[in-house]
Design a protein around this motif. Structure first.
Motif, PDB file in Angstrom:
ATOM      1  N   TYR A  37       0.862  -1.169   0.000  1.00 21.01           N
ATOM      2  CA  TYR A  37       0.000   0.000   0.000  1.00 21.01           C
ATOM      3  C   TYR A  37       0.901   1.221   0.000  1.00 21.01           C
ATOM      4  CZ  TYR A  37      -3.948  -3.000   1.318  1.00 21.01           C
ATOM      5  OH  TYR A  37      -4.926  -3.961   1.332  1.00 21.01           O
ATOM      6  N   ARG A  38       0.295   2.368  -0.284  1.00 27.26           N
ATOM      7  CA  ARG A  38       1.060   3.604  -0.184  1.00 27.26           C
ATOM      8  C   ARG A  38       0.173   4.717   0.344  1.00 27.26           C
ATOM      9  NH1 ARG A  38       2.122   4.775  -6.647  1.00 27.26           N
ATOM     10  NH2 ARG A  38      -0.028   5.390  -7.208  1.00 27.26           N
ATOM     11  N   GLN A  39       0.835   5.664   0.984  1.00 29.19           N
ATOM     12  CA  GLN A  39       0.115   6.821   1.513  1.00 29.19           C
ATOM     13  C   GLN A  39       0.943   8.067   1.281  1.00 29.19           C
ATOM     14  OE1 GLN A  39      -1.294   6.377   5.554  1.00 29.19           O
ATOM     15  NE2 GLN A  39      -2.804   7.989   5.248  1.00 29.19           N
ATOM     16  N   ALA A  40       0.359   8.977   0.530  1.00 27.04           N
ATOM     17  CA  ALA A  40       0.997  10.266   0.269  1.00 27.04           C
ATOM     18  C   ALA A  40       0.469  11.282   1.271  1.00 27.04           C
ATOM     19  CB  ALA A  40       0.705  10.703  -1.155  1.00 27.04           C
ATOM     20  N   PRO A  41       1.218  12.352   1.520  1.00 25.84           N
ATOM     21  CA  PRO A  41       0.764  13.368   2.483  1.00 25.84           C
ATOM     22  C   PRO A  41      -0.602  13.912   2.112  1.00 25.84           C
ATOM     23  CG  PRO A  41       3.060  13.721   1.901  1.00 25.84           C
ATOM     24  CD  PRO A  41       2.553  12.646   0.995  1.00 25.84           C
ATOM     25  N   GLY A  42      -1.500  13.925   3.081  1.00 24.26           N
ATOM     26  CA  GLY A  42      -2.832  14.463   2.867  1.00 24.26           C
ATOM     27  C   GLY A  42      -3.773  13.566   2.092  1.00 24.26           C
ATOM     28  N   LYS A  43      -3.324  12.346   1.794  1.00 30.66           N
ATOM     29  CA  LYS A  43      -4.165  11.438   1.027  1.00 30.66           C
ATOM     30  C   LYS A  43      -4.423  10.163   1.821  1.00 30.66           C
ATOM     31  CE  LYS A  43      -2.911  12.950  -3.619  1.00 30.66           C
ATOM     32  NZ  LYS A  43      -2.472  12.516  -4.974  1.00 30.66           N
ATOM     33  N   GLN A  44      -5.465   9.462   1.418  1.00 29.60           N
ATOM     34  CA  GLN A  44      -5.774   8.188   2.067  1.00 29.60           C
ATOM     35  C   GLN A  44      -4.805   7.101   1.607  1.00 29.60           C
ATOM     36  OE1 GLN A  44      -9.971   7.384   1.262  1.00 29.60           O
ATOM     37  NE2 GLN A  44     -10.488   8.123   3.301  1.00 29.60           N
ATOM     38  N   ARG A  45      -4.658   6.112   2.472  1.00 28.18           N
ATOM     39  CA  ARG A  45      -3.845   4.961   2.107  1.00 28.18           C
ATOM     40  C   ARG A  45      -4.531   4.224   0.957  1.00 28.18           C
ATOM     41  NH1 ARG A  45      -1.771   1.273   6.980  1.00 28.18           N
ATOM     42  NH2 ARG A  45      -0.963   3.370   7.484  1.00 28.18           N
ATOM     43  N   GLU A  46      -3.756   3.810  -0.026  1.00 31.27           N
ATOM     44  CA  GLU A  46      -4.337   3.125  -1.166  1.00 31.27           C
ATOM     45  C   GLU A  46      -3.555   1.842  -1.474  1.00 31.27           C
ATOM     46  OE1 GLU A  46      -4.153   5.273  -4.834  1.00 31.27           O
ATOM     47  OE2 GLU A  46      -2.005   5.688  -4.679  1.00 31.27           O
ATOM     48  N   LEU A  47      -4.300   0.878  -1.987  1.00 35.89           N
ATOM     49  CA  LEU A  47      -3.689  -0.378  -2.381  1.00 35.89           C
ATOM     50  C   LEU A  47      -2.874  -0.180  -3.653  1.00 35.89           C
ATOM     51  CD1 LEU A  47      -3.491  -3.507  -2.132  1.00 35.89           C
ATOM     52  CD2 LEU A  47      -5.518  -3.610  -3.579  1.00 35.89           C
ATOM     53  N   VAL A  48      -1.664  -0.723  -3.660  1.00 26.91           N
ATOM     54  CA  VAL A  48      -0.821  -0.682  -4.850  1.00 26.91           C
ATOM     55  C   VAL A  48      -0.859  -2.030  -5.570  1.00 26.91           C
ATOM     56  CG1 VAL A  48       1.535  -0.382  -5.701  1.00 26.91           C
ATOM     57  CG2 VAL A  48       0.687   1.050  -3.821  1.00 26.91           C
ATOM     58  N   ALA A  49      -0.585  -3.090  -4.818  1.00 22.56           N
ATOM     59  CA  ALA A  49      -0.537  -4.424  -5.421  1.00 22.56           C
ATOM     60  C   ALA A  49      -0.686  -5.469  -4.330  1.00 22.56           C
ATOM     61  CB  ALA A  49       0.788  -4.630  -6.156  1.00 22.56           C
ATOM     62  N   VAL A  50      -1.268  -6.600  -4.701  1.00 25.42           N
ATOM     63  CA  VAL A  50      -1.378  -7.718  -3.783  1.00 25.42           C
ATOM     64  C   VAL A  50      -0.952  -8.992  -4.496  1.00 25.42           C
ATOM     65  CG1 VAL A  50      -3.201  -6.756  -2.347  1.00 25.42           C
ATOM     66  CG2 VAL A  50      -3.801  -8.111  -4.353  1.00 25.42           C
ATOM     67  N   ILE A  51      -0.474  -9.946  -3.704  1.00 24.23           N
ATOM     68  CA  ILE A  51      -0.184 -11.272  -4.213  1.00 24.23           C
ATOM     69  C   ILE A  51      -0.718 -12.259  -3.185  1.00 24.23           C
ATOM     70  CG2 ILE A  51       2.180 -11.221  -3.268  1.00 24.23           C
ATOM     71  CD1 ILE A  51       2.976 -12.988  -5.724  1.00 24.23           C
ATOM     72  N   THR A  52      -1.548 -13.165  -3.648  1.00 25.71           N
ATOM     73  CA  THR A  52      -2.158 -14.119  -2.736  1.00 25.71           C
ATOM     74  C   THR A  52      -1.171 -15.222  -2.375  1.00 25.71           C
ATOM     75  OG1 THR A  52      -2.994 -15.595  -4.435  1.00 25.71           O
ATOM     76  CG2 THR A  52      -4.370 -13.695  -3.861  1.00 25.71           C
ATOM     77  N   SER A  53      -1.573 -16.049  -1.427  1.00 25.26           N
ATOM     78  CA  SER A  53      -0.730 -17.178  -1.051  1.00 25.26           C
ATOM     79  C   SER A  53      -0.519 -18.125  -2.235  1.00 25.26           C
ATOM     80  CB  SER A  53      -1.360 -17.926   0.121  1.00 25.26           C
ATOM     81  OG  SER A  53      -2.657 -18.369  -0.204  1.00 25.26           O
ATOM     82  N   GLY A  54      -1.461 -18.123  -3.156  1.00 29.43           N
ATOM     83  CA  GLY A  54      -1.340 -18.971  -4.337  1.00 29.43           C
ATOM     84  C   GLY A  54      -0.616 -18.331  -5.501  1.00 29.43           C
ATOM     85  N   GLY A  55      -0.236 -17.069  -5.325  1.00 32.47           N
ATOM     86  CA  GLY A  55       0.538 -16.388  -6.360  1.00 32.47           C
ATOM     87  C   GLY A  55      -0.256 -15.514  -7.312  1.00 32.47           C
ATOM     88  N   THR A  56      -1.556 -15.404  -7.101  1.00 32.43           N
ATOM     89  CA  THR A  56      -2.360 -14.512  -7.930  1.00 32.43           C
ATOM     90  C   THR A  56      -2.064 -13.070  -7.570  1.00 32.43           C
ATOM     91  OG1 THR A  56      -4.111 -16.166  -8.091  1.00 32.43           O
ATOM     92  CG2 THR A  56      -4.693 -13.881  -8.597  1.00 32.43           C
ATOM     93  N   THR A  57      -1.917 -12.235  -8.597  1.00 36.15           N
ATOM     94  CA  THR A  57      -1.578 -10.834  -8.360  1.00 36.15           C
ATOM     95  C   THR A  57      -2.695  -9.914  -8.841  1.00 36.15           C
ATOM     96  OG1 THR A  57      -0.440 -10.689 -10.492  1.00 36.15           O
ATOM     97  CG2 THR A  57       0.886 -11.284  -8.582  1.00 36.15           C
ATOM     98  N   ASN A  58      -2.729  -8.742  -8.225  1.00 31.43           N
ATOM     99  CA  ASN A  58      -3.682  -7.716  -8.624  1.00 31.43           C
ATOM    100  C   ASN A  58      -3.030  -6.362  -8.381  1.00 31.43           C
ATOM    101  OD1 ASN A  58      -6.093  -6.721  -9.596  1.00 31.43           O
ATOM    102  ND2 ASN A  58      -7.066  -6.674  -7.574  1.00 31.43           N
ATOM    103  N   TYR A  59      -3.319  -5.400  -9.261  1.00 32.60           N
ATOM    104  CA  TYR A  59      -2.662  -4.105  -9.202  1.00 32.60           C
ATOM    105  C   TYR A  59      -3.666  -2.971  -9.288  1.00 32.60           C
ATOM    106  CZ  TYR A  59       1.518  -6.808 -10.356  1.00 32.60           C
ATOM    107  OH  TYR A  59       2.545  -7.719 -10.351  1.00 32.60           O
ATOM    108  N   ALA A  60      -3.304  -1.860  -8.683  1.00 32.81           N
ATOM    109  CA  ALA A  60      -4.062  -0.634  -8.907  1.00 32.81           C
ATOM    110  C   ALA A  60      -3.882  -0.214 -10.363  1.00 32.81           C
ATOM    111  CB  ALA A  60      -3.549   0.465  -7.983  1.00 32.81           C
TER     112      ALA A  60
END
Length: 116
Positions: A37-60
């Motif tokens: 995840y990432r958080q810039a000053p004055g902004k909400q935390r946002e998801l950047v990328a995830v990888i599941t235990s099985g290796g599936t990925t997802n991106y913003a």
């Protein structure tokens, strides 16, 4: 106590690359879904990328085609390869480990600054 320790942040010029790492301890790493995840000053935390235990990925949408998340279960480490960095990628990047609704762990974060 669970620890997630990020490293690899820094200052980079637009168009440059960085590779973030997150080393986990005191969890069964291989069964956790891992995310950046990432958080810039004055902004909400946002998801950047995830990888599941099985290796599936997802991106913003904002990072698709530029960032790649991967994991090495033997090293209990998740990575984020960031290419073609833009000033708007500037933020604190945080590592997350999640398993069901009970386990939701965060690292302290690493600063990424994209500037000329």
């Amino acid at each position: 106590q669970v620890q997630l320790v990020e490293s690899g942040g820094g200052l980079v010029q637009p168009g440059g690359s960085l590779r973030l790492s997150c080393a986990a301890s005191k969890i069964i790493f291989s069964i956790h879904n891992m995310g950046w995840y990432r958080q810039a000053p004055g902004k909400q935390r946002e998801l950047v990328a995830v990888i599941t235990s099985g290796g599936t990925t997802n991106y913003a949408d904002s990072v698709k085609g530029r960032f790649t998340i991967s994991r090495d279960n033997a090293k209990n480490t998740v990575y984020l390869q960031m290419n073609s960095l833009k000033p708007e990628d500037t933020a604190v990047y945080l590592c997350n480990a999640k398993l069901g609704i009970r386990n939701n762990f965060w690292g302290q974060g690493t600063q990424v600054t994209v500037s000329s």
